[in-house]
Enzyme design. Structure first.
Site, short mmCIF file in Angstrom:
data_model
loop_
_atom_site.label_atom_id
_atom_site.label_comp_id
_atom_site.label_asym_id
_atom_site.label_seq_id
_atom_site.Cartn_x
_atom_site.Cartn_y
_atom_site.Cartn_z
N ARG A 103 0.88 -1.19 0.00
CA ARG A 103 0.00 0.00 0.00
C ARG A 103 0.91 1.22 0.00
O ARG A 103 1.71 1.41 0.91
CB ARG A 103 -0.89 0.00 1.24
CG ARG A 103 -1.54 1.35 1.49
CD ARG A 103 -2.63 1.31 2.52
NE ARG A 103 -3.81 0.64 2.01
CZ ARG A 103 -5.02 0.72 2.56
NH1 ARG A 103 -5.21 1.44 3.65
NH2 ARG A 103 -6.05 0.08 2.04
N HIS A 130 -7.51 0.70 -6.24
CA HIS A 130 -7.70 -0.15 -5.05
C HIS A 130 -8.37 -1.47 -5.50
O HIS A 130 -9.52 -1.73 -5.17
CB HIS A 130 -8.56 0.60 -4.03
CG HIS A 130 -8.49 0.06 -2.65
ND1 HIS A 130 -7.71 -1.03 -2.30
CD2 HIS A 130 -9.11 0.46 -1.49
CE1 HIS A 130 -7.86 -1.27 -1.01
NE2 HIS A 130 -8.69 -0.38 -0.50
N GLN A 133 -10.09 -4.00 -2.91
CA GLN A 133 -11.38 -3.52 -2.42
C GLN A 133 -12.47 -3.79 -3.44
O GLN A 133 -13.57 -4.26 -3.10
CB GLN A 133 -11.30 -2.01 -2.13
CG GLN A 133 -12.61 -1.41 -1.67
CD GLN A 133 -13.03 -1.91 -0.30
OE1 GLN A 133 -12.24 -1.83 0.65
NE2 GLN A 133 -14.24 -2.41 -0.16
N ASP A 221 -17.21 7.29 -1.58
CA ASP A 221 -15.95 7.20 -0.84
C ASP A 221 -15.63 8.60 -0.30
O ASP A 221 -16.26 9.59 -0.71
CB ASP A 221 -14.84 6.69 -1.78
CG ASP A 221 -13.51 6.43 -1.06
OD1 ASP A 221 -13.52 6.28 0.18
OD2 ASP A 221 -12.47 6.37 -1.75
N CYS A 261 -16.29 1.61 0.94
CA CYS A 261 -15.09 0.84 1.26
C CYS A 261 -14.64 1.03 2.70
O CYS A 261 -13.94 0.18 3.24
CB CYS A 261 -13.96 1.19 0.30
SG CYS A 261 -13.42 2.91 0.40
N ARG A 289 -13.56 -8.52 2.05
CA ARG A 289 -12.14 -8.27 1.79
C ARG A 289 -11.33 -9.53 2.11
O ARG A 289 -10.43 -9.91 1.37
CB ARG A 289 -11.62 -7.11 2.67
CG ARG A 289 -12.19 -5.75 2.38
CD ARG A 289 -11.75 -5.21 1.05
NE ARG A 289 -10.30 -5.13 0.92
CZ ARG A 289 -9.53 -4.14 1.36
NH1 ARG A 289 -10.07 -3.10 1.94
NH2 ARG A 289 -8.22 -4.16 1.17
N1 NVA Z 1 -9.94 6.78 -1.25
C1 NVA Z 1 -9.57 6.35 0.07
C2 NVA Z 1 -9.84 4.88 0.22
C3 NVA Z 1 -9.50 4.31 1.58
C4 NVA Z 1 -9.70 2.85 1.67
C5 NVA Z 1 -8.11 6.66 0.33
O1 NVA Z 1 -7.30 6.46 -0.58
O2 NVA Z 1 -7.79 7.12 1.43
N1 CP Z 2 -11.13 -0.03 2.73
C1 CP Z 2 -9.85 -0.11 3.13
O1 CP Z 2 -8.93 -0.36 2.36
O2 CP Z 2 -9.67 0.06 4.47
P1 CP Z 2 -8.30 0.26 5.24
O3 CP Z 2 -7.75 1.60 4.81
O4 CP Z 2 -8.68 0.24 6.69
O5 CP Z 2 -7.35 -0.84 4.88
#
Ligand code: NVA
Ligand code: CP
Length: 304
Positions: A103, A130, A133, A221, A261, A289
């Site tokens: 990540r 993502h 997800q 989101d 998500c 997930r």
């Molecule tokens: N768009 C959000 C998704 C988190 C799972 C982010 O990138 O923070």
């Molecule tokens: N939805 C998601 O990826 O959650 P986290 O940021 O908690 O991993």
């Protein structure tokens, strides 16, 4: 299926079906106490340059349930955080591990890991996409609706990593996709180009109600993603009105599901009322997930 999962566009419709079928099986096993130690003795490295609740815990638990082991590798502790090139990190970690979940911010970093490493790489979120997800999201839609054909997915909000992956994943799976976002916050140009091939199965609008019209699944989101905290105030103004609320849900089908998500910001991209009315679907999505990612790991890492 390709050797890595770097983005949704790496998957064909058949790949998605295969992953979801395996995910359903693994979920069934888990609910019935049937062990499935398909990755016995293997180790997944999990590199995190951003925070996580779901991704970290579901990958770590999933790997354990598959008979393997997972290492949490914060970029704060790795030499990567002190400037060791990702190309070298990839070659070193490939000598120890059987797979890497990462990540991070830049999609290019994930692509470099895949290019220089020799083990499967799984994208656990970048600024661009993502995919893990969205596989869980597709699994949840199929659970509730039975199939993808003829369904409409709507996404309201920022044209961010989630929007990018939902558009590609939704269209590839066979749904039509409609996105409402402000003009300055559109999905990535590559994704809009991808969607062109699907003709009128894809629509982009600035009207949340229009996007949600007759939708079977309504997504949203956060307005400010990880790394955009400094823009939060500006974004609160830009996204005012891009909210999943009663008026948006009134435009959708009466039995439309809502997906998020998580983490969610009640009162911003979704009202507390809509969130709670659809909490079962949203937490099923979070649970999925685990099952979807276990399926991805088995597909990519199981020794033939
Ligand atoms: N768009 C959000 C998704 C988190 C799972 C982010 O990138 O923070
Ligand atoms: N939805 C998601 O990826 O959650 P986290 O940021 O908690 O991993």
């Amino acid at each position: 299926m390709e050797k890595h999962l770097l983005k949704m566009a790496d998957l064909t419709q058949q790949d998605i079906t295969d992953i979801l079928n395996l995910a359903d099986q693994l979920k069934y096993d888990r609910q019935h106490g049937i062990p499935h130690r398909l990755l016995e003795g293997q180790t997944l490295g999990m590199i995190f340059q951003k925070s996580s609740t779901r991704t970290r815990v579901s990958f770590e638990t999933g790997m354990y349930q598959l008979g393997g082991n997972a290492l949490f590798l914060s970029s704060r502790d790795l030499q990567i955080g002190r400037g060791e090139p990702v190309e070298d990190t990839a070659r070193v970690l490939s000598r120890y591990l059987d797979g890497i979940m990462i990540r991070t911010f830049e999609q290019a970093e994930v692509e470099s890991l895949a290019q220089y490493g020799t083990i499967p790489i799984i994208n656990g979120l970048t600024d661009y996409c993502h995919p893990c997800q969205v596989l869980a999201d597709l699994m949840t839609i199929r659970e509730y609706k039975g199939q993808f054909d003829g369904l409409k997915m709507a996404y309201i909000g920022d044209g961010n990593n989630m929007a990018n992956s939902l558009i590609v994943g939704g269209l590839t799976a066979g749904m039509s996709v409609s996105v409402a976002c402000p003009d300055d916050y559109r999905p990535h140009a590559d994704v809009l180009e991808f969607a062109k091939a699907y003709g009128d199965k894809f629509t982009l609008t600035t009207s949340p109600e229009k996007a949600a019209e007759n939708a079977d699944a309504v997504f949203t989101d956060v307005w400010a993603s990880m790394g955009q905290e400094g823009e939060a105030e500006k974004r609160r103004i830009a996204f005012k009105g891009y909210q999943v609320n009663d008026s948006v849900m009134a435009a959708a089908k009466p039995d439309a599901m809502v997906q998020h998500c998580l983490p969610a910001h009640r009162g911003e991209e979704i009202t507390a009322e809509v969130f709670e009315a659809h909490a079962n679907e949203i937490f099923d999505e979070a649970e999925n997930r685990l099952h979807a990612q276990k399926a991805v790991m088995v597909k990519l890492m199981q020794k033939k």
